[in-house]
Every structure is written in structure tokens, then in C-alpha cells.
Design a protein around this motif. Structure first.
Motif, mmCIF file in Angstrom:
data_model
loop_
_atom_site.group_PDB
_atom_site.id
_atom_site.type_symbol
_atom_site.label_atom_id
_atom_site.label_comp_id
_atom_site.label_asym_id
_atom_site.label_seq_id
_atom_site.Cartn_x
_atom_site.Cartn_y
_atom_site.Cartn_z
ATOM 1 N N TRP A 92 0.813 -1.226 0.000
ATOM 2 C CA TRP A 92 0.000 0.000 0.000
ATOM 3 C C TRP A 92 0.846 1.277 0.000
ATOM 4 C CZ3 TRP A 92 1.785 2.164 4.387
ATOM 5 C CH2 TRP A 92 2.121 1.332 5.452
ATOM 6 N N GLY A 93 2.160 1.157 0.224
ATOM 7 C CA GLY A 93 3.022 2.328 0.313
ATOM 8 C C GLY A 93 4.269 2.028 1.123
ATOM 9 N N TYR A 133 6.451 2.905 5.275
ATOM 10 C CA TYR A 133 6.537 3.647 6.525
ATOM 11 C C TYR A 133 8.005 3.788 6.927
ATOM 12 C CZ TYR A 133 7.155 -0.800 9.100
ATOM 13 O OH TYR A 133 7.621 -2.012 9.565
ATOM 14 N N THR A 175 3.284 6.651 4.380
ATOM 15 C CA THR A 175 2.872 7.099 3.050
ATOM 16 C C THR A 175 1.966 6.040 2.443
ATOM 17 O OG1 THR A 175 4.982 8.251 2.727
ATOM 18 C CG2 THR A 175 3.643 7.845 0.768
ATOM 19 N N VAL A 176 0.740 6.451 2.088
ATOM 20 C CA VAL A 176 -0.224 5.536 1.474
ATOM 21 C C VAL A 176 -0.474 6.002 0.037
ATOM 22 C CG1 VAL A 176 -2.500 4.473 1.626
ATOM 23 C CG2 VAL A 176 -1.299 5.148 3.719
ATOM 24 N N LYS A 177 -0.286 5.107 -0.917
ATOM 25 C CA LYS A 177 -0.472 5.450 -2.320
ATOM 26 C C LYS A 177 -1.952 5.704 -2.630
ATOM 27 C CE LYS A 177 1.722 1.674 -3.535
ATOM 28 N NZ LYS A 177 2.414 0.623 -4.309
ATOM 29 N N GLU A 208 -5.115 3.128 -2.295
ATOM 30 C CA GLU A 208 -4.722 1.945 -1.523
ATOM 31 C C GLU A 208 -5.295 1.994 -0.107
ATOM 32 O OE1 GLU A 208 -3.382 -0.622 -2.839
ATOM 33 O OE2 GLU A 208 -2.937 0.304 -4.770
ATOM 34 N N LYS A 209 -5.360 0.796 0.518
ATOM 35 C CA LYS A 209 -5.974 0.674 1.836
ATOM 36 C C LYS A 209 -5.202 -0.341 2.674
ATOM 37 C CE LYS A 209 -10.358 -0.570 4.110
ATOM 38 N NZ LYS A 209 -11.757 -1.025 3.891
ATOM 39 N N LEU A 210 -4.929 0.019 3.914
ATOM 40 C CA LEU A 210 -4.327 -0.928 4.847
ATOM 41 C C LEU A 210 -5.400 -1.886 5.341
ATOM 42 C CD1 LEU A 210 -2.467 1.675 4.817
ATOM 43 C CD2 LEU A 210 -1.693 0.941 7.090
ATOM 44 N N GLU A 243 -7.290 4.324 4.725
ATOM 45 C CA GLU A 243 -7.412 4.273 3.267
ATOM 46 C C GLU A 243 -7.134 5.658 2.689
ATOM 47 O OE1 GLU A 243 -10.722 2.950 -0.129
ATOM 48 O OE2 GLU A 243 -11.251 2.985 2.013
ATOM 49 N N ASN A 244 -6.521 5.672 1.499
ATOM 50 C CA ASN A 244 -6.308 6.919 0.773
ATOM 51 C C ASN A 244 -7.291 6.981 -0.396
ATOM 52 O OD1 ASN A 244 -5.483 9.139 -0.681
ATOM 53 N ND2 ASN A 244 -3.377 8.443 -1.003
#
Length: 475
Positions: free
Chosen positions: A370-371, A373, A388-390, A393-395, A442-443
């Protein structure tokens, strides 16, 4: 058989690259690093196939590296026909067997795939010579030979195994013998004879022929591999084999298992500026140098310094009067070594592992599907991360038993599940996740989400995560 048959590349992207620590770590090894150009070594391996007629390659990598491999292929614009995930490393003979079985399956039994086996962490400076050697090897491979590529030696190298060429047949030679890494005097004798080549670890052969020879010499390996991949779990682009079965596979290289035993081994010389970049001295050899023969990467100032490899990842690195050294600076580690002793860097990695430290396993900055850290600071009961979350994308939906979290959005927009409510958090806003609360991040925006996470609690390890739902197959 037609020597123009389409090749199926097999890219082996396993390994930890311990001799390139601290740049290379167990969870982000050298094949995924941009150490020799603007692309990672994996991407360079895929790119150099562009002048060769081939089908989409099969990748093989460690399960822990799956998202990195997939993302790098996607970012490079390279297609593939599946990424086989090894739950445990069992060396090259089983890995290639899995690829051969998968290639035959992909062909639906209509073709006998011609496998071009490549490592993802090699440097090839002359790509036209590389392609020319492959084309020369195709006829012998199509005729049922197991062909390896012997690198024309440029020096009496003691860090490589050697192949002695025998009788010439067309563009290839029979293999007279494989020899282990020699001492310097022996290596000099090899160089004088013009009969010895460096063992590159690259091969071309029909999938069926490799499996036939493996069945003859190491039937246990073939049996386990067939069972492990018989009913794979197809998870998006990943091919997951049976971990419990594969765990019982013998640990054997293709050289020991097949190539040293078969009477079908052939070698084709390759003079293409090859290196396996197995150490910082090898990396210095293939890198661009300044007028003082220094290789400089990053923010570096030198005075009266010569013949060094100096890498700055974050801070200014300055040197005065040094010669023949390797100086590496990363966010969490610094290495200073004699360029003549860099083969022993793996001893540092071994000591870190025995001490239970994390620096051998991962960087301070950790990549996720997802990105990423970055662990900025850590105390006895607190830890600060920059996350950083692209976009899009969602954790995972998760909770923690031992820590609470406070999130501050620096830029972008966050959609946060916090217990039984979903909220939008934007720049300069924050939210608090109590211990034991089910939550997700989530982004939903079009730009990267940057946020600061402050964790507090009695235990702050990454394994304090209970996942309930995850789009990346980790729940």
C-alpha cells in the motif's frame, strides 16, 4: 527442431545479497535496489530481454518479496506469466523445477518450452553480446542439450566457480568439468589456458529435458516439486505452492543436482561485461568513477581520497585522505570497510542475526504493497512513524492488543475506520485509535497520503496486528 522457437525466460529473484549490507537487507535485497542505474536489478534483467523474441517471463521469489517484485515489474511496464512464491529457500535446482513445471502447464501441453534461466541480480554491460550468445545457444538447447553460459574471464577471479570447455560443436562446447572457486595461482593458470570460463549461473534448455535429467539424478527433488505445485493457490498474479510439502524438498543447486552429472551439458562463451555484483568491490568495478577513481553516490564531499566506493543515503558524508575503502551511510546503519575485505561483510550480517537485531532484516524505511513507513523515533513505550499511502490503496482492517495510535495527516486525505464509525481526516487534522479498537486506513484521493503515526503501549512490534480483512491476502 526449429532453433527459432520462442523462449520462456525464468527470472530467479531470490537471495538476500548479504555482502551488500547495509544497502541490501533480508526483506529488501539487492535485486530490488537501484545500485547500477535508474532501474532496479530486477527491472534491468527484464529490460534486457527486449531484443529477444520471448514469451512473458516466469518469476520466482521469496514469498516475503512478492509485492516488491510485482510492483517493480508493473512500474517498469514489464509483463509476466506468473510469480511463483517460495515459502522457504531450497536453492536453484528446485526453483527451476517449479518453473519448468509451470511453463509446461502454461503451454497447455502444446509446446515444450525453451527456458532461459536468469538471475535477477546480474549486471550485463553489453546487451547485444548477451543476446548474441543466447541465439548461439538455442540450437544446442533445442537439440536436447542443457546449455550454460560461460563468462569469458577478464582477470584471475577467485570469487567465481569455473567451467572447463571440452570439444567444440557449432557455437558451443561440451563441458569438461565444473570446478570450485580457485585460489589466485590456480585462477591465473585457468586464465592462461583459454579453456576456462566463469560460471555465470545462466542456462537455456527445454523444460522437459531438465525435468528428465532431474528425475534421473535427483528424483526426490522432482517428486516434491510436482506435489508442491500440483494444486497451487492462484492469488492474483502469485502462484502459491504447498508450503508443508515444499519444506521437505532437498536443498540443492542446479550445478550439483544436474549439470555436474549429466552427459548433455554444453557451454556457450559469453563476453558481455557480466558481473554478479556479489560485493562492493564488484559494484565499484562496474560503476562510473570520478577523476580520483571514486564511485560517489549521494551527498558526498571528498578531499585527497582515491579508489573508494562512497554511498550517502541521507546525510552529508565527507572524507579526507582515504584510499581503497567502502563507506556506506543509510538511515539506520553505517559501514566502513577495506575494499579488499568486502567479501567478509556477510560476517557482520551474521553477527546482527545472532544478536537478534533488526538491521540485517529490514531498513528503517519499510515498503508495503500500500506504500511505505519510516520509523522516525522509538522509545521504551512509544514509536513514531511517517506513513505514506499510495492513492487508492488501503491498509488491512485490524486491531492491536498492546498499543494505541494517534494519526496526524500531513498532506492528502485519509478515510479512517475507527471502531463503528468512518471519518475523513485531512491536512492538519488528527484522530486517535484506542487500544483494541478495530480500525483501517485508506487513501481515497489522487495524491499520496502522508501522515505521522504515534504509537504508545507495552509492546510495539509489527506482529501485534490482528487482521480481519486485507486486499493483499495477508489476513
Amino acid at each position: 527442431m526449429n532453433s527459432n522457437v520462442v523462449i520462456t525466460p525464468v527470472i530467479m529473484a531470490g537471495g538476500t545479497g548479504s555482502r551488500l549490507w547495509p544497502l541490501s537487507r533480508e526483506l529488501y535485497p539487492k535485486q530490488f535496489l537501484n545500485v547500477t542505474g535508474d532501474m532496479s536489478m530486477l527491472q534491468q534483467t527484464a529490460a534486457r530481454l527486449s531484443n529477444l523474441e520471448h514469451s512473458a517471463p516466469i518469476l520466482i521469489c521469496n514469498e516475503e518479496h512478492r509485492f516488491i517484485a510485482a510492483e517493480q515489474m508493473r512500474l517498469g511496464g514489464f509483463s509476466h506469466s506468473g510469480i511463483i512464491l517460495e515459502p522457504v529457500g531450497r536453492n536453484t535446482a528446485p526453483a527451476i523445477a517449479l518453473a519448468a513445471l509451470q511453463a509446461i502447464k502454461n503451454s497447455n501441453g502444446e509446446d515444450d518450452p525453451l527456458l532461459l534461466v536468469l538471475a535477477a541480480d546480474h549486471v550485463i554491460e553489453n546487451e547485444s553480446a548477451f543476446v548474441d550468445s543466447i541465439k548461439k545457444a538455442q540450437k544446442a538447447a533445442c537439440d536436447g542439450k542443457l546449455v550454460t553460459f560461460g563468462i569469458v574471464p577478464s582477470s584471475p577471479e577467485t570469487g567465481y566457480g569455473y567451467i572447463k570447455a571440452g570439444i567444440k560443436s557449432g557455437d558451443s562446447f561440451s563441458v569438461s568439468e565444473f570446478v570450485e572457486k580457485p585460489d589466485l595461482e590456480t585462477a591465473k593458470r585457468y586464465l592462461e589456458t583459454n579453456e576456462y570460463y566463469w560460471n555465470s549461473g545462466m542456462f537455456i534448455f527445454k523444460a522437459s529435458r531438465y525435468l528428465e535429467e532431474l528425475a534421473k539424478f535427483e528424483p526426490d527433488i522432482l517428486y516434491v516439486c510436482k506435489q508442491a505445485i500440483a494444486t497451487p493457490l492462484q492469488d492474483a498474479e502469485f502462484i502459491r505452492i504447498d508450503a508443508a510439502v515444499f519444506d521437505n524438498c532437498p536443498n540443492e543447486s542446479i550445478d550439483y543436482a544436474v549439470m555436474e552429472k549429466t552427459d548433455s551439458a554444453m557451454v556457450v562463451p559469453m563476453d558481455a561485461g557480466w558481473s554478479d555484483v556479489g560485493s562492493f568491490s564488484a559494484l565499484w568495478d562496474v560503476s562510473k568513477k570520478d577523476n580520483n577513481q571514486n564511485v560517489i553516490k549521494g551527498d558526498v564531499i571528498t578531499v585527497d581520497s582515491t579508489n573508494n566506493y562512497i554511498f550517502s543515503g541521507n546525510k552529508l558524508v565527507s572524507t579526507v585522505g582515504i584510499d581503497n575503502l567502502v563507506v556506506i551511510e543509510t538511515k539506520d546503519a553505517i559501514l566502513v570497510a577495506s575494499k579488499d575485505k568486502v567479501q567478509d561483510v556477510k560476517s557482520i550480517v551474521s553477527k546482527l542475526h545472532k544478536a537478534g537485531r533488526t538491521e540485517q532484516k529490514l531498513h528503517r524505511e519499510v515498503y508495503r504493497p500500500w506504500g511505505k513507513y519510516d520509523s522516525i523515533d522509538c522509545g521504551a513505550r512509544d514509536q513514531v512513524k511517517r506513513i505514506t499511502v499510495k492513492p487508492g490503496e488501503k491498509l488491512s482492517i485490524q486491531k492491536h492488543h498492546h498499543r494505541s495510535e494517534h494519526w496526524v495527516v500531513v498532506s492528502g486525505t485519509a478515510r479512517v475506520l475507527n471502531g463503528d464509525r468512518t471519518i475523513i481526516v485531512t491536512e492538519n487534522e488528527s484522530t486517535y485509535i484506542p487500544l483494541g479498537t478495530v480500525h483501517a486506513l485508506e487513501n481515497p484521493g489522487k495524491i499520496p497520503l502522508e501522515m505521522i503515526e504515534v504509537q504508545t503501549g507495552s509492546y510495539l512490534g509489527e506482529d501485534d496486528i490482528v487482521r480481519f480483512e486485507d486486499r493483499y491476502g495477508r489476513s
